[in-house]
Design a protein around this motif. Structure first.
Motif, PDB file in Angstrom:
ATOM      1  N   GLY A  68      49.048  42.748  40.934  1.00 16.67           N
ATOM      2  CA  GLY A  68      48.455  43.259  42.160  1.00 16.67           C
ATOM      3  C   GLY A  68      47.335  42.370  42.678  1.00 16.67           C
ATOM      4  O   GLY A  68      46.994  41.339  42.081  1.00 16.67           O
ATOM      5  N   ARG A  69      46.708  42.799  43.749  1.00 15.08           N
ATOM      6  CA  ARG A  69      45.664  42.006  44.383  1.00 15.08           C
ATOM      7  C   ARG A  69      44.269  42.269  43.809  1.00 15.08           C
ATOM      8  O   ARG A  69      43.341  41.489  44.053  1.00 15.08           O
ATOM      9  N   ASP A  70      44.135  43.362  43.039  1.00 18.94           N
ATOM     10  CA  ASP A  70      42.809  43.719  42.521  1.00 18.94           C
ATOM     11  C   ASP A  70      42.506  42.916  41.254  1.00 18.94           C
ATOM     12  O   ASP A  70      43.035  43.190  40.178  1.00 18.94           O
ATOM     13  N   ARG A  71      41.669  41.908  41.411  1.00 16.41           N
ATOM     14  CA  ARG A  71      41.337  41.030  40.282  1.00 16.41           C
ATOM     15  C   ARG A  71      40.618  41.776  39.171  1.00 16.41           C
ATOM     16  O   ARG A  71      40.850  41.525  37.984  1.00 16.41           O
TER      17      ARG A  71
END
Length: 380
Positions: free
Chosen positions: A350-353
């Motif tokens: 996903g995009r959430d680091r």
């Protein structure tokens, strides 16, 4: 103008004299302390034979009113009371507790007579007296109130923490739930702060019906401030009594004290309850609008509520701004629910680091712990 001068050697002589005085004082103190210790030991040994004889007499049913009357007079002196304690310690090493039962029951009258004496003493002697009440189990199982129980209740408002703690221990030993409630009310009325851990741990030592005590104290929670309600709830959690419906009501009540609500959440972590599932998930779903501690503790509890809805909720919690919330969510998913990496594919990619990093952190922590265990087993 004449200036008074002090020769350097005079300062040295004065310093040496001071050191010598301290040395002499310490030596004298050691000798006096040893003398007192030997005198106490001698007195203790003298009382061993006397008490042993009385234990045998009371066991055989021989009344010794004069002895107990005289004992009460002697134990007014602290040294005699200490000698009595040491003598009892020696006797208990060889005499079975059943053989001492009658003697200890008669000893109750002696301690009742000592109540007005030690109530007027300083904090150290009061604390010591209360500790002996617990040690010799005076008044254990006694249903009615008497001077001894009343004294313990009055002691809980003492400024000395040792006096208060020893008095509470004595009350727990007696096993009278009404007396414990009275002590709780005394602390509330006098705004006494006592360690929450000592209070919750102490309640676990109660010798009566602990379930009844839990219901009695919890039933009077409207009478108490959070500082006294919290240890009662902790006591209930450690005890394992069924308060699920009551705790669910507390957990849902938004106007309730924060620590009280958090304790209710912890209860549902230890004792899973279906109706609590939705309320626990809500803490995570609305983590942005609530205190972060609610979400963090709720995440720990949700590890014991498996299901797709819980997994989705914990995944959402991985996006929280607070590090502890993310950590607990990751722990709940990987350690608690044992969700496989392939089932967390959407988070890893996903995009959430921050969500990815916390999953990697928990995974690496588990791997390192496993390697350490392997090394220990190899060393063994």
């Amino acid at each position: 103008m004449h200036v008074l001068s002090i020769k350097p050697e005079m300062i040295l002589y004065f310093y040496m004299a001071s050191c010598l005085a301290v040395l002499v004082f310490n030596i004298l103190y050691i000798f006096v302390d040893k003398y007192k210790g030997r005198r106490l030991e001698h007195r203790s040994l003298e009382m061993v034979d006397e008490i042993s004889g009385q234990i045998q007499d009371t066991k055989e049913g021989n009344k010794q009113e004069a002895y107990f009357f005289g004992l009460a007079r002697r134990l007014r002196k602290l040294e005699k009371l200490r000698a009595f304690e040491f003598s009892m310690d020696e006797i208990q090493k060889t005499v079975p507790k059943e053989d001492m039962k009658e003697y200890l029951e008669h000893l109750r009258r002696v301690f009742l007579e000592l109540v007005p004496i030690y109530e007027k003493r300083d904090e150290i002697e009061q604390a010591y007296f209360a500790s002996l009440v617990e040690k010799f189990e005076i008044d254990r199982g006694h249903k009615g109130y008497d001077g001894l129980m009343d004294l313990m209740i009055r002691m809980v408002v003492n400024k000395g923490v040792y006096v208060r703690e020893n008095a509470l221990k004595a009350l727990y030993m007696m096993g009278n739930k009404q007396a414990v409630l009275a002590a709780w009310e005394k602390m509330e009325d006098n705004e006494i702060y006592h360690s929450k851990k000592l209070l919750s741990d102490g309640l676990l030592s109660f010798t009566g019906d602990r379930g009844e005590l839990a219901r009695l104290l919890f039933g009077h929670r409207d009478r108490f401030e959070p500082r006294l309600i919290l240890p009662v709830m902790q006591f209930i959690r450690f005890l394992g009594e069924d308060f699920r419906s009551e705790f669910l009501e507390i957990m849902k009540k938004e106007t309730e004290d924060k620590e009280i609500r958090l304790e209710a959440v912890r209860y549902f972590r230890k004792y899973p309850y279906g109706p609590a599932r939705e309320a626990l998930q809500r803490f995570l779903q609305y983590h942005e609008f609530l205190d972060w501690e609610y979400a963090a503790v709720a995440a720990q509890a949700l590890a014991f509520y498996p299901g797709p809805d819980t997994v989705d909720c914990l995944k959402e919690g991985l996006k929280a701004a607070n590090w502890y919330v993310r950590l607990n969510c990751a722990d709940a998913l990987i350690v608690g629910l044992k969700i496989q990496k392939k089932d967390l594919f959407d988070v890893y990619n996903g995009r959430d680091r921050y969500a990815r990093e916390i999953l990697h952190y928990v995974t690496e922590k588990i791997e390192i712990k496993g390697q350490e265990m392997e090394l220990r087993e190899t060393d063994v």
